[in-house]
Each structure stands twice: as structure tokens, then as C-alpha cells.
Motif scaffolding. Structure first.
Motif, PDB file in Angstrom:
ATOM      1  N   ALA A  37     -42.614 103.669 -47.699  1.00  0.00           N
ATOM      2  CA  ALA A  37     -43.903 103.239 -47.742  1.00  0.00           C
ATOM      3  C   ALA A  37     -44.691 103.306 -46.586  1.00  0.00           C
ATOM      4  CB  ALA A  37     -44.040 101.997 -48.430  1.00  0.00           C
ATOM      5  N   ASN A  38     -44.217 103.337 -45.617  1.00  0.00           N
ATOM      6  CA  ASN A  38     -44.948 103.544 -44.109  1.00  0.00           C
ATOM      7  C   ASN A  38     -44.796 104.890 -43.668  1.00  0.00           C
ATOM      8  OD1 ASN A  38     -45.170 100.488 -43.694  1.00  0.00           O
ATOM      9  ND2 ASN A  38     -42.919 100.660 -43.355  1.00  0.00           N
ATOM     10  N   ALA A  39     -44.185 105.773 -44.431  1.00  0.00           N
ATOM     11  CA  ALA A  39     -43.922 107.196 -43.959  1.00  0.00           C
ATOM     12  C   ALA A  39     -45.082 107.939 -44.520  1.00  0.00           C
ATOM     13  CB  ALA A  39     -42.331 107.512 -44.087  1.00  0.00           C
ATOM     14  N   LYS A  40     -46.222 107.950 -44.281  1.00  0.00           N
ATOM     15  CA  LYS A  40     -47.366 108.777 -45.010  1.00  0.00           C
ATOM     16  C   LYS A  40     -47.208 110.366 -44.855  1.00  0.00           C
ATOM     17  CE  LYS A  40     -48.761 104.830 -46.328  1.00  0.00           C
ATOM     18  NZ  LYS A  40     -48.610 104.172 -47.657  1.00  0.00           N
ATOM     19  N   GLN A  41     -46.854 110.733 -43.781  1.00  0.00           N
ATOM     20  CA  GLN A  41     -46.834 112.217 -43.444  1.00  0.00           C
ATOM     21  C   GLN A  41     -45.344 112.609 -43.787  1.00  0.00           C
ATOM     22  OE1 GLN A  41     -48.739 113.170 -40.005  1.00  0.00           O
ATOM     23  NE2 GLN A  41     -49.900 111.411 -39.760  1.00  0.00           N
ATOM     24  N   LEU A  42     -44.297 111.975 -44.110  1.00  0.00           N
ATOM     25  CA  LEU A  42     -43.082 112.295 -44.239  1.00  0.00           C
ATOM     26  C   LEU A  42     -42.867 113.605 -45.238  1.00  0.00           C
ATOM     27  CD1 LEU A  42     -40.233 112.123 -42.968  1.00  0.00           C
ATOM     28  CD2 LEU A  42     -39.764 110.233 -44.957  1.00  0.00           C
ATOM     29  N   LYS A  43     -42.517 114.729 -44.790  1.00  0.00           N
ATOM     30  CA  LYS A  43     -42.172 115.739 -45.739  1.00  0.00           C
ATOM     31  C   LYS A  43     -40.696 116.048 -46.102  1.00  0.00           C
ATOM     32  CE  LYS A  43     -46.062 118.434 -44.009  1.00  0.00           C
ATOM     33  NZ  LYS A  43     -46.648 119.631 -43.514  1.00  0.00           N
ATOM     34  N   LEU A  44     -39.693 115.518 -45.197  1.00  0.00           N
ATOM     35  CA  LEU A  44     -38.232 115.889 -45.234  1.00  0.00           C
ATOM     36  C   LEU A  44     -37.473 115.027 -44.895  1.00  0.00           C
ATOM     37  CD1 LEU A  44     -35.872 117.911 -45.814  1.00  0.00           C
ATOM     38  CD2 LEU A  44     -36.341 118.710 -43.604  1.00  0.00           C
ATOM     39  N   VAL A  45     -36.598 114.426 -45.404  1.00  0.00           N
ATOM     40  CA  VAL A  45     -35.484 113.596 -45.169  1.00  0.00           C
ATOM     41  C   VAL A  45     -34.085 114.401 -44.914  1.00  0.00           C
ATOM     42  CG1 VAL A  45     -33.979 111.418 -45.453  1.00  0.00           C
ATOM     43  CG2 VAL A  45     -36.520 111.386 -46.114  1.00  0.00           C
ATOM     44  N   GLN A  46     -33.783 114.475 -43.536  1.00  0.00           N
ATOM     45  CA  GLN A  46     -32.607 115.433 -43.455  1.00  0.00           C
ATOM     46  C   GLN A  46     -31.297 114.639 -42.897  1.00  0.00           C
ATOM     47  OE1 GLN A  46     -32.010 119.420 -43.516  1.00  0.00           O
ATOM     48  NE2 GLN A  46     -30.075 118.363 -43.556  1.00  0.00           N
ATOM     49  N   ASP A 105     -32.347 106.891 -50.615  1.00  0.00           N
ATOM     50  CA  ASP A 105     -32.715 106.519 -52.066  1.00  0.00           C
ATOM     51  C   ASP A 105     -33.354 107.734 -52.625  1.00  0.00           C
ATOM     52  OD1 ASP A 105     -33.989 105.986 -54.247  1.00  0.00           O
ATOM     53  OD2 ASP A 105     -34.211 103.988 -53.791  1.00  0.00           O
ATOM     54  N   ILE A 106     -32.723 108.827 -53.043  1.00  0.00           N
ATOM     55  CA  ILE A 106     -33.358 110.221 -53.384  1.00  0.00           C
ATOM     56  C   ILE A 106     -34.527 109.951 -54.562  1.00  0.00           C
ATOM     57  CG2 ILE A 106     -32.687 112.364 -54.320  1.00  0.00           C
ATOM     58  CD1 ILE A 106     -30.066 112.215 -53.244  1.00  0.00           C
ATOM     59  N   SER A 107     -34.300 109.265 -55.316  1.00  0.00           N
ATOM     60  CA  SER A 107     -35.232 109.335 -56.457  1.00  0.00           C
ATOM     61  C   SER A 107     -36.627 108.603 -55.832  1.00  0.00           C
ATOM     62  CB  SER A 107     -34.907 107.881 -57.513  1.00  0.00           C
ATOM     63  OG  SER A 107     -33.665 108.556 -58.314  1.00  0.00           O
ATOM     64  N   LEU A 141     -42.131 110.498 -54.208  1.00  0.00           N
ATOM     65  CA  LEU A 141     -43.242 110.483 -53.254  1.00  0.00           C
ATOM     66  C   LEU A 141     -43.552 111.802 -52.503  1.00  0.00           C
ATOM     67  CD1 LEU A 141     -42.082 107.100 -51.009  1.00  0.00           C
ATOM     68  CD2 LEU A 141     -44.566 107.515 -52.430  1.00  0.00           C
ATOM     69  N   GLY A 142     -42.702 112.752 -53.330  1.00  0.00           N
ATOM     70  CA  GLY A 142     -42.904 113.903 -52.854  1.00  0.00           C
ATOM     71  C   GLY A 142     -42.136 114.533 -51.557  1.00  0.00           C
ATOM     72  N   ILE A 143     -41.205 113.875 -51.326  1.00  0.00           N
ATOM     73  CA  ILE A 143     -40.486 114.084 -49.956  1.00  0.00           C
ATOM     74  C   ILE A 143     -38.984 114.827 -50.350  1.00  0.00           C
ATOM     75  CG2 ILE A 143     -39.300 113.037 -48.248  1.00  0.00           C
ATOM     76  CD1 ILE A 143     -41.156 110.572 -48.502  1.00  0.00           C
ATOM     77  N   TRP A 144     -38.833 116.044 -49.743  1.00  0.00           N
ATOM     78  CA  TRP A 144     -37.556 116.884 -50.045  1.00  0.00           C
ATOM     79  C   TRP A 144     -36.639 115.710 -49.288  1.00  0.00           C
ATOM     80  CZ3 TRP A 144     -36.985 120.458 -53.083  1.00  0.00           C
ATOM     81  CH2 TRP A 144     -38.081 121.365 -53.314  1.00  0.00           C
ATOM     82  N   VAL A 145     -35.623 115.890 -49.667  1.00  0.00           N
ATOM     83  CA  VAL A 145     -34.049 115.421 -49.254  1.00  0.00           C
ATOM     84  C   VAL A 145     -33.051 116.607 -49.200  1.00  0.00           C
ATOM     85  CG1 VAL A 145     -32.431 113.539 -49.333  1.00  0.00           C
ATOM     86  CG2 VAL A 145     -34.801 113.213 -50.250  1.00  0.00           C
ATOM     87  N   ALA A 146     -32.565 116.705 -48.109  1.00  0.00           N
ATOM     88  CA  ALA A 146     -31.566 117.670 -48.178  1.00  0.00           C
ATOM     89  C   ALA A 146     -30.311 117.167 -47.035  1.00  0.00           C
ATOM     90  CB  ALA A 146     -32.110 119.046 -47.402  1.00  0.00           C
ATOM     91  N   ASN A 147     -29.123 117.544 -47.172  1.00  0.00           N
ATOM     92  CA  ASN A 147     -27.990 117.313 -46.523  1.00  0.00           C
ATOM     93  C   ASN A 147     -27.540 118.739 -45.678  1.00  0.00           C
ATOM     94  OD1 ASN A 147     -26.778 118.410 -48.637  1.00  0.00           O
ATOM     95  ND2 ASN A 147     -24.636 117.160 -48.272  1.00  0.00           N
ATOM     96  N   ALA A 148     -26.627 118.626 -44.874  1.00  0.00           N
ATOM     97  CA  ALA A 148     -26.147 119.457 -44.200  1.00  0.00           C
ATOM     98  C   ALA A 148     -24.675 119.870 -44.634  1.00  0.00           C
ATOM     99  CB  ALA A 148     -25.769 119.426 -42.616  1.00  0.00           C
ATOM    100  N   SER A 149     -24.498 120.117 -45.967  1.00  0.00           N
ATOM    101  CA  SER A 149     -23.062 120.224 -46.610  1.00  0.00           C
ATOM    102  C   SER A 149     -22.405 121.593 -45.880  1.00  0.00           C
ATOM    103  CB  SER A 149     -23.388 120.436 -48.192  1.00  0.00           C
ATOM    104  OG  SER A 149     -22.067 120.879 -48.898  1.00  0.00           O
ATOM    105  N   GLY A 150     -21.097 121.340 -45.565  1.00  0.00           N
ATOM    106  CA  GLY A 150     -20.309 122.172 -45.259  1.00  0.00           C
ATOM    107  C   GLY A 150     -20.309 122.680 -43.853  1.00  0.00           C
ATOM    108  N   VAL A 151     -21.555 121.972 -42.927  1.00  0.00           N
ATOM    109  CA  VAL A 151     -21.387 122.603 -41.548  1.00  0.00           C
ATOM    110  C   VAL A 151     -20.487 121.912 -40.879  1.00  0.00           C
ATOM    111  CG1 VAL A 151     -23.889 122.764 -41.738  1.00  0.00           C
ATOM    112  CG2 VAL A 151     -23.187 120.713 -41.032  1.00  0.00           C
ATOM    113  N   ASN A 152     -19.909 120.770 -41.222  1.00  0.00           N
ATOM    114  CA  ASN A 152     -18.796 120.039 -40.448  1.00  0.00           C
ATOM    115  C   ASN A 152     -17.474 120.316 -41.198  1.00  0.00           C
ATOM    116  OD1 ASN A 152     -19.023 118.446 -42.611  1.00  0.00           O
ATOM    117  ND2 ASN A 152     -19.104 116.411 -41.549  1.00  0.00           N
ATOM    118  N   ALA A 153     -17.114 121.086 -42.198  1.00  0.00           N
ATOM    119  CA  ALA A 153     -15.929 121.278 -42.810  1.00  0.00           C
ATOM    120  C   ALA A 153     -14.941 121.837 -41.920  1.00  0.00           C
ATOM    121  CB  ALA A 153     -16.181 122.578 -43.913  1.00  0.00           C
ATOM    122  N   GLN A 154     -15.097 122.820 -41.055  1.00  0.00           N
ATOM    123  CA  GLN A 154     -14.164 122.936 -40.165  1.00  0.00           C
ATOM    124  C   GLN A 154     -13.678 121.841 -39.371  1.00  0.00           C
ATOM    125  OE1 GLN A 154     -12.349 125.992 -40.210  1.00  0.00           O
ATOM    126  NE2 GLN A 154     -10.997 125.529 -38.570  1.00  0.00           N
ATOM    127  N   ALA A 155     -14.336 120.960 -38.777  1.00  0.00           N
ATOM    128  CA  ALA A 155     -14.188 119.961 -38.087  1.00  0.00           C
ATOM    129  C   ALA A 155     -13.198 118.897 -38.777  1.00  0.00           C
ATOM    130  CB  ALA A 155     -15.225 119.451 -37.432  1.00  0.00           C
TER     131      ALA A 155
END
Length: 315
Positions: free
Chosen positions: A59-68, A77-79, A84-98
């Protein structure tokens, strides 16, 4: 471009992280609290390391475009973001080797008794009095719960060591590649010598490993969790380990983090513990591959493109 990173970082870690981003970006790193609320009002990107991203925060993040996020995203809370029109993305696979390498290190440490032997030698005990049990991995069966990027790498490593590999995945589209034999959950639990968890935490997997499931494991089985602590009912696991219903456990994640100093897990000789470091290949608080992914994704969103590894769909 203002990027807000919320989490607990040392000064040296903050310097590494901020120095990795483009110099013309405004990267702010703060711990959870009042200062965070001041910055979230005008940030375009939020990287939430140690906070819950819910309606009240958004509610306080008026300019937020992406939650990474990193690999895990159970704190978002993806829903609410989608509404609110904010993208949500994760970094799937980048730590797989580790993570996969960490799993193998835990398995080898457990079956080769590395922690015990290290203490034995450092305590300068008489080597003629040494008594311990060990085991080779060849022909042991590992059961992998979740066959994503990490699970597949663990499967490949185990197969190279001559182990039998079986897996269970909720996604029925996942198929055997000649290395892995797909099976149902109950069969995997009851027939595996080693069980390693590699699923995300959600309503379906919360406390997936509980008293009933633990009771169906072999008494000689080793349980490994490098995914999320909430996937396991921790008191049930502790009880099984104390009562000999399970041979041992290797854990990198816990119901409460950091693991409380008075946790019974710290006193169990059949448990190997690490402090949620499985996915950190470079250092405790810096993961070069992950931040490279973050930067690329932020650029995509800034250019009006869809982020990689998106977790929602905006209209």
C-alpha cells in the motif's frame, strides 16, 4: 531507477552488492523496520530478503514495478502484487549448481563421518581407539522430492556415484531422462535410503514432511532439506531423530531462522547443520549469478518487457 533491498547485511556485503549494480542506479540496502518504510514509497524495484511482501507493505509502494526474489518466493503475496500491477519474478535455477553441490557435500559428510572424524583428530584422541561406522554410496537409493533445476543436478551427481535415483514431482509433465525413475510419493518415501527435498514452499508443501510421512521412511534413512524449513514439521522431525525412527538428517533451512541457539537440533549427534548457505556459491551474503540475473530482469521491466522467470501475469 531506485532499487530497495531489505535484509540483514554487513557493511562489506552491502559494499559488494551495491558495487555490482550500474553506477547510475540508486541502490538502497536497509534492514526491516521504519527506514524501510521511508524508502519503499518511491522505489521501482523491491528485493525482499527478510520481509513479508503483503497488502499492508504494498500500500505504501506507489511506484513499485517489480518484486524480485531469489529462488524462493513464499514471502511474497503474488495475488496482491498482481492486483496492483506489479510484476513478481524469482531467480529460478541460478543457484542450482551451488545447492546441488551442497547436498552432495552433506551426503558425503554424513556417510563418511567427516564432522566426527574432524573432532576426533582435533581433540588429539588415540587413533587406536577409533570406532565408527561409515558407508559407500554406490547402490544406495536416493529419493528426490521435486525435479526442477536443483533436483535434476542432484540426480546427475548421484547417478555419477553409482546411486539409484528416483524422484517424485507434482508436475506430471516431468518425465524420466534415463537417469531418474519417476515414482509416487509414498513409494519414494518408503523405499529410499536418502530423501532430499527440492520443492518450493506453498500451501501444498507446507509441513509436507510430518509425523506420518517420517514414520513411513526407513529407520536407516537420511533426510536432507536445503529447500525451505516450513516444508518440514520440525518437532516431528526432532522426535523421529531422537527415537531412532530415522538414521539422521542434514539441514540447511529451518522453521525459524536463524536457528534458535537453544534448538534441540544443535544437540543431536545424528544431524549435520548449516546456516542456510547452500545457495551461496561466492560468499555468505553475495551471489554473483543471482545479482546478474536481478540486473538483467530490472532492465527488462524498465524497458517495458516481461521479466524472466515471472510468477504472475499482468494485463
Amino acid at each position: 531507477m531506485k532499487i530497495l533491498i531489505v535484509g540483514h547485511f554487513s557493511e562489506s556485503a552491502q559494499s559488494k552488492i551495491t558495487g555490482h549494480f550500474p553506477q547510475d542506479w540508486n541502490v538502497v540496502i536497509v534492514p526491516p523496520g521504519e527506514e524501510m518504510l521511508q524508502h519503499i514509497a518511491d522505489c521501482q524495484v523491491l528485493i525482499p530478503e527478510h520481509i513479508q511482501v503483503d497488502h499492508s507493505l504494498l500500500a505504501n509502494a506507489k511506484q513499485l514495478k517489480l518484486v524480485q526474489t531469489g529462488a524462493g518466493y513464499d514471502n511474497v503475496d503474488i495475488s496482491a502484487c498482481t492486483q496492483l500491477g506489479i510484476w513478481v519474478a524469482n531467480a529460478s535455477g541460478v543457484n542450482a549448481q551451488a545447492v546441488a553441490e551442497h547436498v552432495m557435500a552433506l551426503i558425503l559428510s554424513y556417510y563418511k563421518n567427516i564432522p566426527f572424524l574432524d573432532r576426533f583428530m582435533k581433540n588429539r584422541l588415540d587413533e587406536n581407539q577409533l570406532e565408527y561406522t561409515g558407508s559407500e554410496l554406490e547402490d544406495k537409493t536416493i529419493g528426490i522430492i521435486g525435479l526442477g533445476a536443483i533436483g535434476k543436478k542432484v540426480a546427475a551427481f548421484c547417478s555419477a556415484l553409482g546411486m539409484n535415483v528416483q524422484a517424485y514431482a507434482r508436475n506430471t509433465a516431468v518425465s524420466s531422462d534415463g537417469v531418474v525413475r519417476m515414482t509416487d510419493f509414498d513409494t519414494l518415501i518408503s523405499t529410499s535410503d536418502i530423501i532430499s527435498v527440492h520443492v518450493s514452499l506453498n500451501e501444498q508443501t507446507k509441513q509436507l514432511i510430518n509425523k506420518a510421512v517420517l514414520a513411513n521412511m526407513k529407520n536407516s534413512a537420511l533426510f536432507i532439506n536445503t529447500a525451505r524449513g516450513g516444508i518440514v514439521n520440525q518437532p516431528d522431525l526432532i522426535e523421529a531423530l531422537k527415537n531412532g525412527e530415522l538414521s539422521g538428517a542434514c539441514l540447511d533451512v529451518y522453521e525459524s531462522e536463524p536457528l534458535p541457539l537453544d534448538s534441540e537440533l544443535r544437540n543431536l549427534s545424528n544431524v549435520i547443520l548449516t546456516p542456510h548457505t547452500a545457495g551461496m556459491p561466492d560468499a555468505r551474503k553475495f551471489h554473483r549469478k543471482r545479482y546478474d540475473f536481478f540486473i538483467d530482469n530490472i532492465k527488462r521491466v524498465a524497458n517495458g518487457e516481461v521479466p524472466e522467470s515471472k510468477l504472475n501475469q499482468l494485463l
